[in-house]
Scaffold this active site. Structure first.
Site, PDB file in Angstrom:
ATOM      1  N   ILE A 218      -7.109  10.317 -43.919  1.00 61.32           N
ATOM      2  CA  ILE A 218      -7.057  11.481 -44.811  1.00 61.32           C
ATOM      3  C   ILE A 218      -5.596  11.891 -44.932  1.00 61.32           C
ATOM      4  O   ILE A 218      -4.977  12.280 -43.928  1.00 61.32           O
ATOM      5  CB  ILE A 218      -7.892  12.644 -44.239  1.00 61.32           C
ATOM      6  N   GLU A 219      -5.057  11.759 -46.134  1.00 59.36           N
ATOM      7  CA  GLU A 219      -3.621  12.026 -46.317  1.00 59.36           C
ATOM      8  C   GLU A 219      -3.364  13.428 -46.876  1.00 59.36           C
ATOM      9  O   GLU A 219      -4.268  14.066 -47.416  1.00 59.36           O
ATOM     10  CB  GLU A 219      -3.027  10.955 -47.237  1.00 59.36           C
TER      11      GLU A 219
ATOM     12  N   GLU B 268      -8.911   5.871 -37.163  1.00 57.47           N
ATOM     13  CA  GLU B 268      -9.335   5.823 -35.757  1.00 57.47           C
ATOM     14  C   GLU B 268      -9.375   7.240 -35.182  1.00 57.47           C
ATOM     15  O   GLU B 268     -10.283   7.617 -34.430  1.00 57.47           O
ATOM     16  CB  GLU B 268      -8.352   4.972 -34.935  1.00 57.47           C
TER      17      GLU B 268
HETATM   18  N1  THU Z   1      -3.522   4.207 -41.133  1.00 61.64           N
HETATM   19  C1  THU Z   1      -4.657   4.388 -40.370  1.00 61.64           C
HETATM   20  O1  THU Z   1      -5.608   5.063 -40.795  1.00 61.64           O
HETATM   21  N2  THU Z   1      -4.684   3.823 -39.129  1.00 61.64           N
HETATM   22  C2  THU Z   1      -3.647   3.118 -38.592  1.00 61.64           C
HETATM   23  O2  THU Z   1      -3.559   2.958 -37.385  1.00 61.64           O
HETATM   24  C3  THU Z   1      -2.635   2.572 -39.501  1.00 61.64           C
HETATM   25  C4  THU Z   1      -2.362   3.459 -40.668  1.00 61.64           C
HETATM   26  C5  THU Z   1      -3.438   4.870 -42.434  1.00 61.64           C
HETATM   27  C6  THU Z   1      -2.501   6.048 -42.431  1.00 61.64           C
HETATM   28  C7  THU Z   1      -2.094   6.116 -43.879  1.00 61.64           C
HETATM   29  O3  THU Z   1      -3.010   6.946 -44.579  1.00 61.64           O
HETATM   30  C8  THU Z   1      -2.212   4.682 -44.398  1.00 61.64           C
HETATM   31  O4  THU Z   1      -2.943   3.974 -43.400  1.00 61.64           O
HETATM   32  C9  THU Z   1      -0.878   4.008 -44.603  1.00 61.64           C
HETATM   33  O5  THU Z   1      -0.061   4.145 -43.509  1.00 61.64           O
HETATM   34 ZN    ZN Z   2      -2.917   4.964 -36.545  1.00 62.05          ZN
END
Ligand code: THU
Ligand code: ZN
Length: 170
Positions: free
Chosen positions: A76-77, A88
């Protein structure tokens, strides 16, 4: 570095690698292909719930607890970027909100499946988050269709981990 300090180098030794291979194989056998594929498929389905308009990199996660419950997570950004929640991390949060710690104790993660494009594993921060809730667990990397790319262990991904035990807590 002084000569007498050269024997202080640390790398994972053969015994550690063999121990982790045994752990992974034993967990794969105990869980069975059906459960492993269910986890990978759940992670791929959770990925579709992602809110990631800035990176356009959706990630899904499915966490299996020590009492066999499955919790989903997705990234979720936020426009400010640094407040982003990783897949995770949100799966861990979902489990805790459903009283996983109350019911199973701090170490409630048995396996974490993660689905995204590419073949990398969870980022360093997510590895640390997992280490808060497992001394070791399976980490299953899946593609976006829920096919398993690789299965490894948290301890291989985060050797020499800094954990609650280092702070003298349980
Ligand atoms: N992201 C994850 O959800 N888990 C990780 O461990 C690697 C990165 C997501 C964060 C962000 O929304 C997108 O991947 C790009 O970095
Ligand atoms: Zn991560």
């Amino acid at each position: 570095m002084k000569n007498q300090q050269l024997n202080c180098l640390w790398t994972p030794d053969q015994a550690f690698i063999l121990e982790q291979q045994a752990f992974i194989n034993s967990e794969i056998k105990k869980l069975g292909p059906k459960k492993l594929l269910e986890l990978a498929d759940s992670a791929a389905r959770a990925r579709k719930l992602s809110y990631s308009p800035y990176s356009d990199y959706p990630v899904g996660a499915a966490l299996l607890t020590t009492s066999a419950k499955i919790y989903l997570g997705t990234n979720i950004e936020r426009a400010s970027y640094s407040e982003t929640n990783h897949a995770e991390e949100t799966a861990v949060t979902a489990a805790i909100l459903d009283k996983a710690i109350e019911k199973e104790g701090r170490r409630f993660i048995r396996a974490m499946a993660v689905a995204h494009t590419g073949t990398s594993a969870s980022c360093g921060r997510c590895r640390q988050i997992m280490a808060e809730h497992a001394d070791n667990c399976l980490v299953i990397m899946a593609d976006i269709k829920g096919q398993i790319n690789s299965i490894t262990s948290l301890r291989l991904l985060l050797p020499m981990a800094f954990t609650p035990t280092d702070l003298g807590t349980d």
